[in-house]
Design an enzyme around this catalytic site. Structure first.
Site, PDB file in Angstrom:
ATOM      1  N   LYS A 261       0.818  -1.220   0.000  1.00 21.61           N
ATOM      2  CA  LYS A 261       0.000   0.000   0.000  1.00 21.61           C
ATOM      3  C   LYS A 261       0.851   1.269   0.000  1.00 21.61           C
ATOM      4  O   LYS A 261       0.410   2.302  -0.461  1.00 21.61           O
ATOM      5  CB  LYS A 261      -0.927   0.000   1.222  1.00 21.61           C
ATOM      6  CG  LYS A 261      -2.041  -1.011   1.053  1.00 21.61           C
ATOM      7  CD  LYS A 261      -3.064  -0.898   2.150  1.00 21.61           C
ATOM      8  CE  LYS A 261      -4.122  -1.961   1.970  1.00 21.61           C
ATOM      9  NZ  LYS A 261      -4.507  -2.580   3.202  1.00 21.61           N
ATOM     10  N   ARG A 262       2.039   1.146   0.548  1.00 19.50           N
ATOM     11  CA  ARG A 262       2.973   2.279   0.538  1.00 19.50           C
ATOM     12  C   ARG A 262       3.183   2.832  -0.861  1.00 19.50           C
ATOM     13  O   ARG A 262       3.483   3.993  -1.052  1.00 19.50           O
ATOM     14  CB  ARG A 262       4.335   1.753   1.006  1.00 19.50           C
ATOM     15  CG  ARG A 262       4.760   2.132   2.319  1.00 19.50           C
ATOM     16  CD  ARG A 262       6.109   1.573   2.727  1.00 19.50           C
ATOM     17  NE  ARG A 262       6.599   0.365   2.102  1.00 19.50           N
ATOM     18  CZ  ARG A 262       7.536   0.334   1.182  1.00 19.50           C
ATOM     19  NH1 ARG A 262       8.084   1.436   0.737  1.00 19.50           N
ATOM     20  NH2 ARG A 262       7.949  -0.818   0.684  1.00 19.50           N
TER      21      ARG A 262
END
Ligand code: GLU
Length: 497
Positions: A261-262
């Site tokens: 998700k980063r």
């Protein structure tokens, strides 16, 4: 005759459909279609705490959006089983698992283990000290089944462990992506098959299901390679035929770290929201770990089905490149005809509350003019917004332009010439001519000419290409906007002094 190809995608409904999962499902789908095989969808929902019905629905919808329709598995709407090998949800297969566990317990291939966590940790510590972290020998390994059953009757809650063969043995697979992979049996100790709450674990359910569902090929992420040894032991214990395995390469972000998700969007639903086309998503995902023999990169589903070949699966990590995804999407978008493109854009505009004319001529003109600017469907929002007068605002960026001495005269002239023209819409040429007339009649040129006209059209002195926009704007709207700017100029006049 070769065994029929039967592949399965086995998502756990504990989150959204990740692009990595979607790629696995796509490879399943391509391989099944290419070989007139069957694509099975199996729901791995034994982790009752983390699995939810909502996530299941979301994942099924995402697969449907991609067009990766399964032949057997839960019906996407009713969730009722379709196909002769169900139930397709592991939470509904507990009887089947229990029978299999009985079989292993009775044949001595598994045993009840009553070790406490503390005892287990102690043994693990010892094993590490002895340099053999895989091997934990439970003291219950050789206790009799009857003894164990008595303890259970007395209320104790054991786990069930698999009895790893005593003799060192090398398990082997010929992985379709990675080639020969060997696993010495002492890499693992007696592993858990059923937790103390009675729920069987992934490695066990997966083997029972793949065998009973007659799965011929297992495509899955590389990180599952570490589960394969346990699964091979179980296939052997049940005397079930082992499927072929294809552990597909890991997906990295642009910084070469595992995609997470980063890095931004990672779920299929997010890409749908962002205006990507399913055809482009499939095309892009397929190329993460596979390539077409022709080297072509823009591929339709039909082409991919025709060309999909296990030999072209790549074992090295794939990098998820957002720039490439945009390019693939733009290529698919631009290949659509005006009608189809408009059909896709309309809901996006509606959602953004942008209202534009609906007549066919206007839409055709808009599509012709805008298609080369579109990379995603969402780009339509910024492109079309200036065309809807409800969204017309005089931006703060216009303040300076509005203070120039010649600005009121330029805008007033622009409005006057618009009123005098008889067209409903101006063409790009007519717009240029009108600008020239303003220039000549006001004796103003350069930015003193262009910026005020721009403000009178889009409310700011920079931005969209007017040659493209103006032909899509009703003359009446252009007049109304010019009037709004003139009103503002009038209101501001005393404050300037
Ligand atoms: N439920 C597992 C997962 O979502 C499937 C692994 C497999 O394909 O064997 O990762």
């Amino acid at each position: 005759m070769n065994n029929p190809v039967r592949v399965r995608f086995a998502p756990s409904p504990t989150g959204y459909l990740h692009v990595g999962g979607a790629r696995t499902a796509l490879y399943d789908y391509l391989y099944a279609k290419k070989n007139q095989g069957t694509f099975v969808l199996r729901v791995e929902d034994t982790d009752q705490e983390r699995s939810t019905e909502d996530y299941l629905q979301i994942q099924l919808q995402a697969l449907q959006w991609l067009g990766l329709n399964w032949d057997e598995g839960p019906d996407p709407k009713t969730l009722k089983d379709v196909g002769p090998n169900g139930p397709y949800r592991q939470s509904q297969r507990l009887d089947i698992y229990n029978q299999h566990i009985e079989q292993l317990l009775n044949s001595g291939k598994a045993f009840y283990c009553f070790m406490t966590d503390a005892e287990h940790d102690e043994l693990k510590k010892k094993a590490i000290e002895q340099g053999d972290p895989g091997q934990i020998n439970s003291p219950y390994r050789n206790k009799s089944l009857n003894e164990a059953k008595t303890k259970i009757k007395n209320g104790e809650k054991p786990v069930v462990r698999f009895r790893v063969p005593d003799e060192l043995k090398i398990y082997k697979i010929h992985d379709l992506v990675r080639g020969e992979v060997e696993f010495p049996s002492n890499m693992v100790g007696d592993f858990v098959l059923v937790r103390s709450d009675g729920m069987p674990v992934y490695n066990f359910c997966c083997v029972v299901d793949d065998a009973l569902m007659k799965i011929s090929h297992v495509f899955r992420a590389e990180e599952h390679l570490s589960n394969t040894l346990r699964q091979l032991m179980l296939y052997e214990a049940f005397d079930y035929k082992t499927p072929e395995f294809a552990h597909v390469s890991i997906i990295l972000g642009s910084d070469k770290q595992k995609l997470s998700k980063r890095h931004g969007a990672t779920s299929v639903g997010q890409f749908c929201e962002m205006g990507y086309l399913p055809a482009a998503m499939n095309n892009f995902l397929a190329l993460l770990g596979w390539s077409s023999p022709s080297g072509e990169e823009i591929l339709s589903m039909e082409q991919m089905i025709r060309e999909f070949d296990l030999d072209r699966l790549n074992s090295s990590p794939a990098v998820f490149d957002d720039v490439k995804l945009k390019w693939v999407n733009a290529s698919h978008l631009r290949a659509l005809d005006n009608k189809k493109l408009w059909e896709l854009i309309q809901p996006v505009l509606n959602k953004a509350q942008i209202h534009v004319p609906q007549d066919e001529d206007w839409c055709n003109k808009a599509m012709d003019l805008f298609r080369s600017y579109l990379e995603t469907l969402q780009d339509a929002v910024e492109l079309f917004k200036p065309l809807d007068s409800n969204h017309f605002v005089i931006n703060d960026e216009a303040t300076e332009t509005l203070l120039w001495e010649s600005t009121p005269q330029v805008i007033a002239k622009w409005k006057e010439l618009l009123l005098a023209s008889s067209e409903e819409y101006l063409s790009a040429e007519q717009f240029s001519q009108l600008q020239n007339q303003v220039k000549e009649q006001c004796g103003v040129k350069g930015k003193n000419l262009f910026m005020p006209i721009r403000v009178a059209i889009i409310g700011k002195p920079h931005g969209a290409e007017l040659q493209t926009l103006v032909p899509l704007m009703k003359k009446a709207d252009l007049i109304q906007r010019a009037e709004k700017v003139l009103e503002k100029l009038l209101k501001n006049k005393p404050e300037k002094k």
